[in-house]
Design a protein around this motif. Structure first.
Motif, PDB file in Angstrom:
ATOM      1  N   UNK A  59       0.830  -1.207   0.000  1.00 44.44           N
ATOM      2  CA  UNK A  59       0.000   0.000   0.000  1.00 44.44           C
ATOM      3  C   UNK A  59       0.869   1.263   0.000  1.00 44.44           C
ATOM      4  N   UNK A  60       2.006   1.204   0.654  1.00 45.02           N
ATOM      5  CA  UNK A  60       2.920   2.355   0.617  1.00 45.02           C
ATOM      6  C   UNK A  60       3.583   2.491  -0.752  1.00 45.02           C
ATOM      7  N   UNK A  61       3.858   1.370  -1.410  1.00 44.72           N
ATOM      8  CA  UNK A  61       4.352   1.451  -2.789  1.00 44.72           C
ATOM      9  C   UNK A  61       3.295   2.091  -3.686  1.00 44.72           C
ATOM     10  N   UNK A  62       2.047   1.689  -3.492  1.00 49.51           N
ATOM     11  CA  UNK A  62       0.946   2.259  -4.275  1.00 49.51           C
ATOM     12  C   UNK A  62       0.823   3.755  -4.020  1.00 49.51           C
ATOM     13  N   UNK A  63       0.992   4.155  -2.775  1.00 45.83           N
ATOM     14  CA  UNK A  63       0.921   5.579  -2.438  1.00 45.83           C
ATOM     15  C   UNK A  63       2.045   6.350  -3.147  1.00 45.83           C
ATOM     16  N   UNK A  64       3.237   5.785  -3.141  1.00 49.71           N
ATOM     17  CA  UNK A  64       4.353   6.420  -3.845  1.00 49.71           C
ATOM     18  C   UNK A  64       4.088   6.519  -5.335  1.00 49.71           C
ATOM     19  N   UNK A  65       3.545   5.445  -5.925  1.00 59.28           N
ATOM     20  CA  UNK A  65       3.232   5.472  -7.358  1.00 59.28           C
ATOM     21  C   UNK A  65       2.190   6.530  -7.671  1.00 59.28           C
ATOM     22  N   UNK A  66       1.147   6.598  -6.849  1.00 61.90           N
ATOM     23  CA  UNK A  66       0.093   7.583  -7.078  1.00 61.90           C
ATOM     24  C   UNK A  66       0.649   9.000  -6.994  1.00 61.90           C
ATOM     25  N   UNK A  67       1.475   9.258  -5.987  1.00 65.26           N
ATOM     26  CA  UNK A  67       2.063  10.600  -5.875  1.00 65.26           C
ATOM     27  C   UNK A  67       2.977  10.898  -7.056  1.00 65.26           C
ATOM     28  N   UNK A  68       3.710   9.892  -7.533  1.00 66.82           N
ATOM     29  CA  UNK A  68       4.598  10.095  -8.683  1.00 66.82           C
ATOM     30  C   UNK A  68       3.802  10.386  -9.951  1.00 66.82           C
ATOM     31  N   UNK A  69       2.714   9.680 -10.134  1.00 68.84           N
ATOM     32  CA  UNK A  69       1.863   9.913 -11.305  1.00 68.84           C
ATOM     33  C   UNK A  69       1.301  11.329 -11.263  1.00 68.84           C
ATOM     34  N   UNK A  70       0.795  11.726 -10.112  1.00 68.56           N
ATOM     35  CA  UNK A  70       0.219  13.068  -9.975  1.00 68.56           C
ATOM     36  C   UNK A  70       1.270  14.156 -10.168  1.00 68.56           C
ATOM     37  N   UNK A  71       2.460  13.945  -9.621  1.00 68.19           N
ATOM     38  CA  UNK A  71       3.530  14.931  -9.775  1.00 68.19           C
ATOM     39  C   UNK A  71       3.957  15.019 -11.234  1.00 68.19           C
ATOM     40  N   UNK A  72       4.090  13.880 -11.891  1.00 68.58           N
ATOM     41  CA  UNK A  72       4.469  13.877 -13.304  1.00 68.58           C
ATOM     42  C   UNK A  72       3.450  14.590 -14.166  1.00 68.58           C
TER      43      UNK A  72
END
Length: 102
Positions: A59-72
């Motif tokens: 779930x923390x990996x998913x959170x990191x991915x979501x934040x990376x997608x949004x930042x990108x």
């Protein structure tokens, strides 16, 4: 070796970072993670970490991915702590587990 609150938090930082890929994770993101989750690492979670850890860390990996997608999508090269709350709520809501109650 026994798990500890600090040891579990360290694993959370690593899993989150794995999810963010090449984006820089600022210190305020780490502080926001700590502020939001450190106290949730209670004796029961530590006791059951061997069986629950894989699920929690994903779930923390998913959170990191979501934040990376949004930042990108916003053209950013680094994550900001202010964006953690939104990503955390999304992942927690979609988790569907007792570890992330609604």
């Amino acid at each position: 070796m026994a798990y500890t609150q600090n040891g579990v938090m360290a694993q959370i930082y690593v899993a989150f970072g794995q999810g963010t890929g090449v984006l820089r994770v600022s210190q305020d993101v780490c502080a926001a993670l700590h502020d939001r989750y450190y106290q949730s690492i209670d004796p029961a979670l530590i006791r059951d970490w061997e069986s629950l850890g894989v699920q929690v860390l994903e779930r923390f990996r998913a959170m990191g991915r979501l934040m990376a997608i949004n930042a990108g999508a916003a053209g950013k090269t680094a994550l900001a702590g202010a964006d953690l709350e939104t990503a955390a709520r999304t992942v927690e809501r979609e988790s569907g587990t007792p570890l992330c109650p609604p």
